[in-house]
Design a protein around this motif. Structure first.
Motif, PDB file in Angstrom:
ATOM      1  N   ALA A 178       0.839  -1.219   0.000  1.00 46.92           N
ATOM      2  CA  ALA A 178       0.000   0.000   0.000  1.00 46.92           C
ATOM      3  C   ALA A 178       0.864   1.256   0.000  1.00 46.92           C
ATOM      4  N   GLY A 179       2.190   1.074  -0.048  1.00 44.51           N
ATOM      5  CA  GLY A 179       3.082   2.245  -0.058  1.00 44.51           C
ATOM      6  C   GLY A 179       3.324   2.807   1.327  1.00 44.51           C
ATOM      7  N   GLY A 180       3.132   1.964   2.359  1.00 42.20           N
ATOM      8  CA  GLY A 180       3.412   2.391   3.728  1.00 42.20           C
ATOM      9  C   GLY A 180       2.262   3.189   4.326  1.00 42.20           C
ATOM     10  N   LEU A 181       2.444   3.538   5.597  1.00 41.95           N
ATOM     11  CA  LEU A 181       1.359   4.233   6.307  1.00 41.95           C
ATOM     12  C   LEU A 181       1.765   5.647   6.728  1.00 41.95           C
ATOM     13  N   ASP A 182       2.726   6.233   6.006  1.00 41.17           N
ATOM     14  CA  ASP A 182       3.123   7.606   6.337  1.00 41.17           C
ATOM     15  C   ASP A 182       1.913   8.528   6.280  1.00 41.17           C
ATOM     16  N   GLY A 183       1.793   9.395   7.246  1.00 48.83           N
ATOM     17  CA  GLY A 183       0.692  10.365   7.259  1.00 48.83           C
ATOM     18  C   GLY A 183      -0.567   9.831   7.920  1.00 48.83           C
ATOM     19  N   VAL A 184      -0.583   8.522   8.255  1.00 48.88           N
ATOM     20  CA  VAL A 184      -1.776   7.925   8.882  1.00 48.88           C
ATOM     21  C   VAL A 184      -1.770   8.252  10.379  1.00 48.88           C
ATOM     22  N   VAL A 185      -2.862   8.844  10.842  1.00 47.26           N
ATOM     23  CA  VAL A 185      -2.915   9.232  12.260  1.00 47.26           C
ATOM     24  C   VAL A 185      -3.908   8.386  13.064  1.00 47.26           C
ATOM     25  N   ALA A 186      -4.706   7.575  12.386  1.00 46.05           N
ATOM     26  CA  ALA A 186      -5.624   6.669  13.106  1.00 46.05           C
ATOM     27  C   ALA A 186      -5.863   5.432  12.244  1.00 46.05           C
ATOM     28  N   VAL A 187      -5.967   4.286  12.895  1.00 48.60           N
ATOM     29  CA  VAL A 187      -6.114   3.022  12.162  1.00 48.60           C
ATOM     30  C   VAL A 187      -7.034   2.092  12.950  1.00 48.60           C
ATOM     31  N   SER A 188      -7.853   1.323  12.221  1.00 48.42           N
ATOM     32  CA  SER A 188      -8.715   0.309  12.856  1.00 48.42           C
ATOM     33  C   SER A 188      -8.649  -0.976  12.039  1.00 48.42           C
ATOM     34  N   VAL A 189      -8.942  -2.080  12.718  1.00 47.38           N
ATOM     35  CA  VAL A 189      -8.893  -3.399  12.077  1.00 47.38           C
ATOM     36  C   VAL A 189     -10.278  -4.030  12.083  1.00 47.38           C
ATOM     37  N   GLY A 190     -10.710  -4.522  10.933  1.00 46.13           N
ATOM     38  CA  GLY A 190     -11.919  -5.356  10.861  1.00 46.13           C
ATOM     39  C   GLY A 190     -11.482  -6.764  10.493  1.00 46.13           C
ATOM     40  N   GLY A 191     -12.342  -7.750  10.715  1.00 45.71           N
ATOM     41  CA  GLY A 191     -11.862  -9.084  10.373  1.00 45.71           C
ATOM     42  C   GLY A 191     -12.949 -10.123  10.322  1.00 45.71           C
ATOM     43  N   GLN A 192     -12.596 -11.258   9.709  1.00 43.70           N
ATOM     44  CA  GLN A 192     -13.468 -12.424   9.683  1.00 43.70           C
ATOM     45  C   GLN A 192     -13.922 -12.691  11.122  1.00 43.70           C
ATOM     46  N   GLN A 193     -15.211 -12.996  11.275  1.00 41.31           N
ATOM     47  CA  GLN A 193     -15.750 -13.177  12.628  1.00 41.31           C
ATOM     48  C   GLN A 193     -15.477 -14.587  13.182  1.00 41.31           C
ATOM     49  N   HIS A 194     -15.685 -14.722  14.481  1.00 34.12           N
ATOM     50  CA  HIS A 194     -15.822 -16.009  15.197  1.00 34.12           C
ATOM     51  C   HIS A 194     -14.556 -16.841  15.407  1.00 34.12           C
ATOM     52  N   GLY A 195     -13.485 -16.626  14.591  1.00 36.23           N
ATOM     53  CA  GLY A 195     -12.318 -17.513  14.655  1.00 36.23           C
ATOM     54  C   GLY A 195     -11.750 -17.574  16.070  1.00 36.23           C
ATOM     55  N   MET A 196     -11.451 -18.801  16.533  1.00 37.53           N
ATOM     56  CA  MET A 196     -10.955 -19.004  17.904  1.00 37.53           C
ATOM     57  C   MET A 196      -9.433 -18.869  17.926  1.00 37.53           C
ATOM     58  N   VAL A 197      -8.947 -17.744  18.468  1.00 39.09           N
ATOM     59  CA  VAL A 197      -7.506 -17.524  18.638  1.00 39.09           C
ATOM     60  C   VAL A 197      -7.195 -17.764  20.109  1.00 39.09           C
ATOM     61  N   THR A 198      -6.397 -18.808  20.388  1.00 36.21           N
ATOM     62  CA  THR A 198      -6.092 -19.129  21.789  1.00 36.21           C
ATOM     63  C   THR A 198      -4.641 -18.731  22.089  1.00 36.21           C
ATOM     64  N   LEU A 199      -4.452 -18.038  23.203  1.00 38.41           N
ATOM     65  CA  LEU A 199      -3.115 -17.567  23.590  1.00 38.41           C
ATOM     66  C   LEU A 199      -2.746 -18.123  24.964  1.00 38.41           C
ATOM     67  N   ASP A 200      -1.436 -18.411  25.140  1.00 37.02           N
ATOM     68  CA  ASP A 200      -0.998 -18.856  26.472  1.00 37.02           C
ATOM     69  C   ASP A 200      -0.675 -17.631  27.330  1.00 37.02           C
ATOM     70  N   ALA A 201      -0.183 -17.882  28.534  1.00 39.63           N
ATOM     71  CA  ALA A 201       0.025 -16.780  29.479  1.00 39.63           C
ATOM     72  C   ALA A 201       1.057 -15.774  28.965  1.00 39.63           C
ATOM     73  N   ASP A 202       1.955 -16.233  28.050  1.00 42.89           N
ATOM     74  CA  ASP A 202       2.959 -15.317  27.492  1.00 42.89           C
ATOM     75  C   ASP A 202       2.483 -14.631  26.217  1.00 42.89           C
ATOM     76  N   GLY A 203       1.239 -14.891  25.822  1.00 42.97           N
ATOM     77  CA  GLY A 203       0.708 -14.256  24.616  1.00 42.97           C
ATOM     78  C   GLY A 203       1.065 -14.993  23.335  1.00 42.97           C
ATOM     79  N   GLU A 204       1.570 -16.211  23.445  1.00 42.74           N
ATOM     80  CA  GLU A 204       1.894 -17.009  22.240  1.00 42.74           C
ATOM     81  C   GLU A 204       0.696 -17.881  21.881  1.00 42.74           C
ATOM     82  N   PRO A 205       0.434 -18.065  20.568  1.00 37.97           N
ATOM     83  CA  PRO A 205      -0.682 -18.931  20.182  1.00 37.97           C
ATOM     84  C   PRO A 205      -0.490 -20.359  20.707  1.00 37.97           C
ATOM     85  N   VAL A 206      -1.544 -20.916  21.291  1.00 40.25           N
ATOM     86  CA  VAL A 206      -1.488 -22.286  21.807  1.00 40.25           C
ATOM     87  C   VAL A 206      -1.528 -23.282  20.653  1.00 40.25           C
TER      88      VAL A 206
END
Ligand SMILES: Nc1ncnc2c1ncn2[C@@H]1O[C@H](COP(=O)(O)OP(=O)(O)O)[C@@H](O)[C@H]1O
Ligand SMILES: O=C(CO)[C@@H](O)[C@H](O)COP(=O)(O)O
Length: 478
Positions: free
Chosen positions: A58-86
């Motif tokens: 996309a040519g980088g994000l220079d000049g971007v002052v706010a950003v949001s993420v949308g995404g596919q719903q429902h997917g189960m992302v499981t993380l351990d206590a250190d924040g690594e995917p289980v």
């Protein structure tokens, strides 16, 4: 002085898309995308790597002052206590937990699920995946310290956090977990505990609809980060849907959705009563077999998208009697996670490349038709239909959809409406920095080119023919 820019990121099933727009006018500035693995279980770290590629494209994000993420719903992302995917994330279109969904409904009753969460669980819903994990991988289940959704994970990485206590989500995506009440805005730990066997997990904090949840340190830019959304709520934000405006999305999933002010509760389970990203609700019906039915047919016929459309349009409505029941990946609507599809009506006249191509388009539109009927049954008066998503580019779909649904279809300019919607959210969050009650920015330039309206002679016999064929399918061993 250059105008401030905002970015929207859509971490979707097949790819990640980044769109940069002018914060004030919504004018398009630049975009990029990168592919995701073609699988229903994916290491979430791969999404983060793909995002770096998309940002570069996309040519980088220079000049971007706010950003949001949308995404596919429902997917189960499981993380351990250190924040690594289980383990790899189990996506919305992974139907492994079909039996667990049936059991959860039998144990508590469809009425309770519908009234408490808005949704009767099917295999897509996160709670059923947690039940599957507890049963099939108890050692992994024991290591899970936090569970979140794809857009939550990417938002967290974007902020450069490694602390699971800092995870955030938004009401639209939380409403697809099966353990959140859209009405109260609170998690339902009893339901989480019932599904998973324990409820002592870290769940992402549900941010306010225009809250800045941090800064984009993970991407090395000086920008604030919005709460993000589930993808369908993001598309609704982009298009500014009004009462009776129904959105048809033809990506990996086929989705029928609309905005209403009261949370729907459909105990039949056909319509999910999700929340939107503004404080309203998003009744939604989804199929798992949509654009990929076209991909599979295109590959079988050895043609590109243009030729697939040309072949389809060379056959008459009804495909000479051929009906394609497209359960290539089981199905969610109707709820048949273990079904395999079928092709019916084979005769010398219908057994052609043209009929097969058209039958593939008609199949996915008939799936949308089932969704449309279901939201109508809940009382929604359909004023307009809008078609978005990757397959909306196809001229064949633009003719088959109005013909099979018997309704004109508004075609917004081809675009990345989920990424656009979360970019608009980012502009909203930016405006709320100086006016806490700021309205969603008007963004008159969103959508660019004028919209077209697709019309075609109504062909009700296509749905009648499909309705006879669809129950005739096989069920695989689950
Ligand atoms: N011209 C086209 N004709 C038909 N299908 C198309 C065309 N261009 C893209 N697609 C389909 O769009 C799909 C990707 O759509 P997209 O909405 O980005 O999916 P997702 O959001 O699920 O990742 C692909 O499966 C592809 O088949
Ligand atoms: O499961 C749902 C909605 O409930 C899907 O809509 C996913 O959100 C995936 O969307 P696409 O990747 O197909 O756009």
């Amino acid at each position: 002085m250059t105008a401030p820019l905002v970015a929207g990121i859509d971490t979707s099933t097949q790819s990640v898309k980044v769109v940069v727009r002018d914060a004030e006018t919504g004018a398009f500035v630049r975009s990029g995308s990168a592919s995701h693995p073609n699988a229903t279980q994916v290491d979430p770290r791969v999404w983060w790597e793909a995002l770096q590629v998309a940002v570069e494209r996309a040519g980088g994000l220079d000049g971007v002052v706010a950003v949001s993420v949308g995404g596919q719903q429902h997917g189960m992302v499981t993380l351990d206590a250190d924040g690594e995917p289980v383990r790899p994330a189990m996506l919305w279109n992974d139907n492994s937990s079909g039996r667990q969904a049936r059991e959860l409904v039998a144990e508590l009753g469809a009425e309770r699920w519908a009234s408490e969460t808005g949704t009767v669980p099917v295999a897509s819903i996160t709670a059923t995946k947690l039940r599957w994990l507890a049963e099939h991988e108890p050692e992994n289940a024991a290591r899970v310290a936090a569970v979140c959704l794809p857009h939550d994970y990417l938002t967290w990485r974007l902020r450069g956090s490694t602390d699971i206590a800092e995870l955030t989500t938004d009401r639209s995506d939380a409403s697809g977990t099966g353990y959140f009440s859209g009405r109260t805005g609170e998690y339902l730990p009893d339901l989480l505990g019932h599904a998973f066997g324990r409820s002592d997990l870290v769940l992402p904090r549900v941010a306010d609809i225009r809250e800045s949840v941090g800064r984009a340190a993970g991407l090395g830019i000086d920008a604030i980060v919005g709460p993000g959304t589930g993808d369908n709520a993001g598309a609704a934000l982009a298009l500014g849907l009004g009462p009776g405006d129904v959105l048809l999305s033809v990506g990996t999933s086929g989705v029928v959705s609309a905005i209403v002010t009261q949370q729907p509760a459909d105990p039949t389970g056909l319509v999910a009563g999700f929340s939107d990203a503004t404080g309203n609700y998003l009744p939604l019906v989804a199929t798992v077999n949509c654009a990929q039915v076209l991909d599979a047919t295109r590959e079988l016929l050895g043609v590109d998208y243009d030729e697939l459309a040309r072949l389809a349009l060379a056959a008459p409505a009804g495909s000479n009697g051929l009906s394609f029941v497209p359960y290539l990946h089981g199905e969610r609507t109707p709820n048949l996670p273990d079904a395999a599809g079928a092709i019916h009506g084979v005769t010398h006249a219908s057994y052609t490349r043209e009929s097969l191509a058209r039958a593939a388009f008609e199949a996915i539109v008939c799936g949308l038709g089932v969704g449309l009927d279901a939201v109508r049954v809940l009382g929604l008066e359909v004023a307009s239909l809008r078609l978005v998503g990757g397959a909306a580019k196809s001229p064949a779909l633009r003719e088959v959809a109005p013909s099979v649904l018997g309704h004109d279809i508004v075609l917004p300019a081809p675009g990345e409406y989920v990424a656009d919607g979360v970019a608009r959210q980012a502009a909203w969050v930016l405006a709320a920095q100086t006016d806490a009650a700021a309205d969603l920015p008007a963004w008159p330039e969103l959508g660019g080119a004028p919209v077209e309206v697709a019309t075609a002679p109504s062909a009700p016999h296509v749905r009648e023919q499909y309705a006879l064929a669809a129950p005739l399918h096989l069920t695989r061993e689950g």
